[in-house]
Write a protein that holds these residues in place. Structure first.
Motif, PDB file in Angstrom:
ATOM      1  N   ALA A 343      35.464  46.355  47.071  1.00 44.94           N
ATOM      2  CA  ALA A 343      35.151  45.748  46.297  1.00 44.94           C
ATOM      3  C   ALA A 343      33.841  46.611  44.831  1.00 44.94           C
ATOM      4  CB  ALA A 343      34.722  44.324  46.523  1.00 44.94           C
ATOM      5  N   ASP A 344      34.290  46.616  44.111  1.00 43.59           N
ATOM      6  CA  ASP A 344      33.436  47.037  43.101  1.00 43.59           C
ATOM      7  C   ASP A 344      31.885  46.285  43.223  1.00 43.59           C
ATOM      8  OD1 ASP A 344      32.210  49.204  40.728  1.00 43.59           O
ATOM      9  OD2 ASP A 344      31.436  47.358  39.999  1.00 43.59           O
ATOM     10  N   THR A 345      30.591  47.097  43.211  1.00 44.67           N
ATOM     11  CA  THR A 345      29.369  46.815  43.198  1.00 44.67           C
ATOM     12  C   THR A 345      28.838  45.502  42.902  1.00 44.67           C
ATOM     13  OG1 THR A 345      28.591  49.122  44.164  1.00 44.67           O
ATOM     14  CG2 THR A 345      26.715  48.074  44.198  1.00 44.67           C
ATOM     15  N   SER A 346      29.448  45.666  41.597  1.00 44.92           N
ATOM     16  CA  SER A 346      29.127  44.243  40.366  1.00 44.92           C
ATOM     17  C   SER A 346      29.634  42.909  41.715  1.00 44.92           C
ATOM     18  CB  SER A 346      29.906  44.965  39.604  1.00 44.92           C
ATOM     19  OG  SER A 346      30.952  44.922  39.698  1.00 44.92           O
ATOM     20  N   ILE A 347      29.614  43.058  42.096  1.00 51.48           N
ATOM     21  CA  ILE A 347      30.962  42.033  42.393  1.00 51.48           C
ATOM     22  C   ILE A 347      30.822  41.732  44.072  1.00 51.48           C
ATOM     23  CG2 ILE A 347      33.181  41.161  44.414  1.00 51.48           C
ATOM     24  CD1 ILE A 347      34.565  42.573  42.156  1.00 51.48           C
ATOM     25  N   GLU A 348      29.421  41.370  44.149  1.00 55.85           N
ATOM     26  CA  GLU A 348      28.379  41.900  45.374  1.00 55.85           C
ATOM     27  C   GLU A 348      27.748  40.296  45.690  1.00 55.85           C
ATOM     28  OE1 GLU A 348      26.480  44.942  46.816  1.00 55.85           O
ATOM     29  OE2 GLU A 348      26.002  43.553  49.605  1.00 55.85           O
ATOM     30  N   ASN A 349      27.929  39.310  46.538  1.00 57.33           N
ATOM     31  CA  ASN A 349      27.472  38.113  45.765  1.00 57.33           C
ATOM     32  C   ASN A 349      27.602  37.339  45.117  1.00 57.33           C
ATOM     33  OD1 ASN A 349      25.474  38.510  48.939  1.00 57.33           O
ATOM     34  ND2 ASN A 349      24.107  40.155  47.775  1.00 57.33           N
ATOM     35  N   CYS A 350      28.681  37.956  44.470  1.00 54.17           N
ATOM     36  CA  CYS A 350      28.973  37.242  42.933  1.00 54.17           C
ATOM     37  C   CYS A 350      29.433  35.430  43.265  1.00 54.17           C
ATOM     38  CB  CYS A 350      29.515  37.988  42.051  1.00 54.17           C
ATOM     39  SG  CYS A 350      28.989  38.187  40.627  1.00 54.17           S
ATOM     40  N   GLY A 351      29.153  35.141  42.472  1.00 48.75           N
ATOM     41  CA  GLY A 351      30.219  33.221  42.535  1.00 48.75           C
ATOM     42  C   GLY A 351      30.634  33.343  41.334  1.00 48.75           C
ATOM     43  N   GLY A 352      31.816  31.982  41.203  1.00 48.05           N
ATOM     44  CA  GLY A 352      32.363  32.132  40.802  1.00 48.05           C
ATOM     45  C   GLY A 352      33.407  32.377  39.648  1.00 48.05           C
ATOM     46  N   LEU A 353      34.280  33.002  40.446  1.00 49.04           N
ATOM     47  CA  LEU A 353      35.092  34.102  39.962  1.00 49.04           C
ATOM     48  C   LEU A 353      37.007  33.564  40.073  1.00 49.04           C
ATOM     49  CD1 LEU A 353      33.900  36.906  43.242  1.00 49.04           C
ATOM     50  CD2 LEU A 353      33.336  37.343  39.920  1.00 49.04           C
ATOM     51  N   VAL A 354      37.197  34.028  39.323  1.00 48.13           N
ATOM     52  CA  VAL A 354      39.242  33.782  39.491  1.00 48.13           C
ATOM     53  C   VAL A 354      39.547  34.540  40.323  1.00 48.13           C
ATOM     54  CG1 VAL A 354      40.684  33.152  38.350  1.00 48.13           C
ATOM     55  CG2 VAL A 354      37.816  31.837  37.448  1.00 48.13           C
ATOM     56  N   VAL A 355      40.178  34.333  41.086  1.00 48.01           N
ATOM     57  CA  VAL A 355      41.093  35.387  41.883  1.00 48.01           C
ATOM     58  C   VAL A 355      42.487  34.726  41.817  1.00 48.01           C
ATOM     59  CG1 VAL A 355      39.023  36.437  43.382  1.00 48.01           C
ATOM     60  CG2 VAL A 355      40.474  34.029  44.163  1.00 48.01           C
ATOM     61  N   GLY A 356      43.757  35.452  41.755  1.00 45.08           N
ATOM     62  CA  GLY A 356      44.672  35.010  42.243  1.00 45.08           C
ATOM     63  C   GLY A 356      44.298  34.524  44.022  1.00 45.08           C
ATOM     64  N   ALA A 357      45.800  33.757  43.624  1.00 34.92           N
ATOM     65  CA  ALA A 357      45.641  32.672  45.536  1.00 34.92           C
ATOM     66  C   ALA A 357      46.958  33.027  46.245  1.00 34.92           C
ATOM     67  CB  ALA A 357      45.964  31.238  45.490  1.00 34.92           C
ATOM     68  N   ASN A 358      47.255  34.544  46.042  1.00 36.15           N
ATOM     69  CA  ASN A 358      48.077  34.327  47.492  1.00 36.15           C
ATOM     70  C   ASN A 358      49.119  33.959  47.476  1.00 36.15           C
ATOM     71  OD1 ASN A 358      47.038  37.318  47.472  1.00 36.15           O
ATOM     72  ND2 ASN A 358      45.682  35.703  49.027  1.00 36.15           N
ATOM     73  N   GLN A 359      49.713  33.138  46.169  1.00 33.01           N
ATOM     74  CA  GLN A 359      50.563  32.266  46.261  1.00 33.01           C
ATOM     75  C   GLN A 359      51.194  32.300  44.680  1.00 33.01           C
ATOM     76  OE1 GLN A 359      49.349  27.778  47.732  1.00 33.01           O
ATOM     77  NE2 GLN A 359      51.492  27.250  46.687  1.00 33.01           N
ATOM     78  N   THR A 360      52.652  31.801  44.757  1.00 38.02           N
ATOM     79  CA  THR A 360      53.071  32.323  43.659  1.00 38.02           C
ATOM     80  C   THR A 360      52.517  31.127  42.315  1.00 38.02           C
ATOM     81  OG1 THR A 360      54.625  33.937  43.905  1.00 38.02           O
ATOM     82  CG2 THR A 360      55.314  32.624  41.536  1.00 38.02           C
ATOM     83  N   ASP A 361      51.808  31.572  41.558  1.00 41.22           N
ATOM     84  CA  ASP A 361      51.526  31.115  39.918  1.00 41.22           C
ATOM     85  C   ASP A 361      50.402  29.991  40.058  1.00 41.22           C
ATOM     86  OD1 ASP A 361      53.167  31.597  38.151  1.00 41.22           O
ATOM     87  OD2 ASP A 361      54.457  29.805  38.199  1.00 41.22           O
ATOM     88  N   TYR A 362      49.696  30.891  41.181  1.00 41.02           N
ATOM     89  CA  TYR A 362      47.951  29.757  41.719  1.00 41.02           C
ATOM     90  C   TYR A 362      46.520  30.805  41.675  1.00 41.02           C
ATOM     91  CZ  TYR A 362      49.883  25.566  42.420  1.00 41.02           C
ATOM     92  OH  TYR A 362      50.935  24.060  42.749  1.00 41.02           O
ATOM     93  N   HIS A 363      45.823  30.214  41.340  1.00 40.92           N
ATOM     94  CA  HIS A 363      44.622  31.226  41.037  1.00 40.92           C
ATOM     95  C   HIS A 363      43.296  30.038  42.077  1.00 40.92           C
ATOM     96  CE1 HIS A 363      46.468  33.693  38.521  1.00 40.92           C
ATOM     97  NE2 HIS A 363      46.103  35.035  39.070  1.00 40.92           N
ATOM     98  N   TYR A 364      42.358  30.669  42.557  1.00 38.31           N
ATOM     99  CA  TYR A 364      41.114  30.280  42.762  1.00 38.31           C
ATOM    100  C   TYR A 364      40.606  30.372  41.903  1.00 38.31           C
ATOM    101  CZ  TYR A 364      42.459  29.424  47.972  1.00 38.31           C
ATOM    102  OH  TYR A 364      43.326  29.184  48.705  1.00 38.31           O
ATOM    103  N   THR A 365      39.449  28.658  40.970  1.00 42.32           N
ATOM    104  CA  THR A 365      38.468  29.850  40.664  1.00 42.32           C
ATOM    105  C   THR A 365      36.567  28.777  42.012  1.00 42.32           C
ATOM    106  OG1 THR A 365      37.748  26.913  40.014  1.00 42.32           O
ATOM    107  CG2 THR A 365      39.067  28.319  38.374  1.00 42.32           C
ATOM    108  N   GLY A 366      35.826  29.660  41.579  1.00 51.80           N
ATOM    109  CA  GLY A 366      34.617  28.983  41.604  1.00 51.80           C
ATOM    110  C   GLY A 366      34.674  30.507  43.418  1.00 51.80           C
TER     111      GLY A 366
END
Ligand code: ATP
Ligand code: MG
Length: 570
Positions: A343-366
């Motif tokens: 990952a890019d260094t800016s992501i280290e220890n970061c929270g509150g991120l929105v990422v793909g959920a490895n499931q069609t039409d789903y994302h994780y928040t937080g």
């Protein structure tokens, strides 16, 4: 050179495949003709310009203490196997077999051949330092040959190699080559800049590319107008800092219809930098996930270096579906099994991120790094953008475009080790030779000169690389005028100038058009008006200025002009 005996097939129209002005003008002015994709014939005019560039190269490289050699194009596969490049060079390497089924390639570059030579011949510290170069045809089966000779599959390159006892010596050789390249491109009349370039897995800032600035250039360069820092975007470091996160708990959310970063960002009403892109790659056969903030682009060169990989490729749709158990577009780090995550260094220890959920039409928040997913390696992975902080002085960088005409590279012992190029020092101890390599694309330099020096009528050659300095144009092709032209031709040639005489029985307009298209620095017009006073008209291609000069003074006058121009440039 007389036009009546010459071979200058000029054209009104450029071929349809010519995208950039240099390609168009090289074809139209009768410098080159295409034989196959990325394979060109040099016609007399094209060859003359190329020879002038080669002459400058030879003079400056010889001056720096380098010596010219000529290495074979046909390279035995076993040599390339010893350095491992037979396998890793991939499809760009043109391979063939002889009648005995022995494998060969056509040299795309010559580290193997030259290092093997030096390994056999050099024994002692007394033989070092050594700097050898050649000007030769190279073969690379480019995936996208284009822009005429700028990116050919068969092209002329000057390649040079230095051999030194140690790092200090190698650095000195490198510096001497930077100086020689600076003199070479200056003498060719180019506006250029030496920029820091990616040096792959070897690391350090020991690679510079010489870039000719041009809007059509394939390379993007970051430039700092404040401290002068310049680098290829591939190399230019970025240090992103994301604003403190707002935290939150991991939560899987149904996000129908939200695919792009913009759509997901809108869906959650969160800024794009909180949407983390997870891109799946295959690096040397293994799957890898690369994470970067949503508002930036991934820098593949940086990713490749971070992974220390030989080859990386974006995973195809089928692989992505297999790895994520979902449609393409929903990859994310949470629960992504069997895939290394960087990952890019800016992501280290970061929270509150929105990422793909490895499931069609789903994302994780937080999502929080280090808590909801684990990254194996952090590194600077993004492409530098306009306004990013200069690594030298923090001022805002601007992005410019350039054509890479030359490359200098501190190789270290990469090739000397695998090909056993060693020397014995004063006490008889054996050491590995430290190398550098230095390339210049000869045809690409010619094309780059045209990109920088042209107008709507054609090429405007910098005098040192013009095919001819002056084109004598008789307005009428009668005996009297032609006699004067012949005399002028001889006196200009005797003065050491390269002279063309357009003795064709054509209208003056046709001759002027061709002269402007081909780009002679001067036209010497011999017509009834001037002749009444024993004068000719000397017209500069660059400034358009016209001067009346006495015929018997024309040779010394023009010779002075040309010499002055060569010296002011060189
Ligand atoms: P590029 O990134 O443009 O493909 P490269 O990094 O592969 O270049 P080098 O291996 O460093 O190029 O080659 C030395 C020089 O040869 C380059 O600086 C360039 O001027 C020239 N060159 C490289 N490839 C080509 C080509 N296909 N056609 C013409 N010139 C080329
Ligand atoms: Mg290349």
């Amino acid at each position: 050179m007389r036009f009546s005996r010459g071979f200058f097939p000029t054209l009104k129209e450029a071929p349809a495949e010519a995208e950039v002005v240099s390609h168009k003008l090289m074809v139209r002015s009768g410098m080159i003709r295409r034989l196959a994709a990325g394979v060109y014939t040099l016609l007399p005019l094209g060859l003359r310009v190329q020879r002038k560039v080669e002459q400058i190269l030879r003079e400056e490289l010889n001056r720096s203490g380098a010596q010219e050699v000529f290495l074979p194009t046909l390279n035995p596969a076993e040599l390339w196997r010893k350095t491992g490049r037979w396998e890793i060079y991939g499809k760009e390497l043109i391979r063939l077999k002889d009648r005995h089924e022995r494998e060969f390639c056509l040299g795309p570059t010559h580290e193997e051949v030259i290092t093997d030579l030096v390994a056999r011949e050099v024994r002692s510290y007394r033989d070092l330092p050594l700097n050898l170069y050649q000007i030769q045809t190279k073969f690379r089966d480019e995936i996208r040959p284009r822009f005429g000779v700028m990116r050919g599959r068969e092209f002329t390159m000057k390649d040079g190699y230095s051999f030194d006892r140690d790092e200090t010596g190698a650095e000195q050789s490198y510096e001497e080559m930077v100086q020689a390249y600076t003199r070479i491109f200056r003498r060719c009349g180019l506006k250029f800049s030496a920029v820091e370039a990616d040096s792959g897995a070897i690391g350090g800032s020991f690679s510079h590319e010489f870039m000719v600035m041009a809007d059509t250039g394939e390379e993007a360069i970051t430039v700092c107008n404040s401290c002068g820092y310049a680098a290829n975007v591939e190399k230019s470091p970025v240090s992103l800092k994301l604003p403190e996160n707002e935290g939150g708990e991991l939560e899987k959310v149904h996000t129908p219809g939200a695919h792009s970063i913009e759509e997901v960002s809108e869906f959650f009403s969160l800024p794009p930098y909180r949407m983390v892109k997870t891109l799946l790659y295959i690096a040397d056969g293994e799957p890898v996930a690369a994470m970067i903030p949503g508002h930036r682009e991934l820098n593949e060169t940086k990713l490749k270096n971070t992974l220390d990989a030989v080859d990386i490729e974006l995973a195809d749709a089928e692989t992505v579906e297999q790895l994520t158990n979902s449609e393409v577009g929903f990859a994310g780090p949470v629960g992504l099994l069997g895939v290394q995550i960087v990952a890019d260094t800016s992501i280290e220890n970061c929270g509150g991120l929105v990422v793909g959920a490895n499931q069609t039409d789903y994302h994780y928040t937080g999502a929080r790094e280090g808590c909801d997913f684990t990254v194996s390696k952090f590194a600077d992975l993004t492409v530098a953008q306009e306004g990013d902080a200069c690594p030298g002085c923090e001022a805002g960088l601007s992005i410019k475009r350039g054509i890479e005409v030359g490359h200098v590279f501190k190789l270290g012992c990469k090739y000397s080790e695998s090909l056993d190029a060693t020397y014995q020092d004063e006490s008889g101890e054996t050491h590995t030779i430290v190398m550098g390599c230095y390339g210049i694309g000869v045809g690409r330099t010619v094309a780059a000169a045209i990109e920088q020096n042209h107008d709507e009528d054609g090429i405007i050659w910098p005098t040192p690389i013009a095919p001819y300095h002056v084109d004598i144009i008789p307005v009428r092709v009668d005996d009297e005028t032609m006699e004067i032209c012949d005399g002028l031709y001889n006196s200009l040639e005797s003065a050491g100038l390269d002279v063309a005489l357009d003795d064709r029985d054509e209208r003056p307009g046709v001759k002027f058009k061709d002269a402007d298209l081909i780009g002679f620095p001067y036209k010497a017009v011999v017509g009834p008006r001037g002749l009444k006073e024993g004068k000719i008209e000397l017209k500069s291609r660059k400034t358009g200025e016209t001067l009346l000069v006495a015929i018997n003074e024309a040779a010394s006058f023009l010779n002075n002009l040309v010499t002055e121009e060569m010296e002011s440039i060189g």
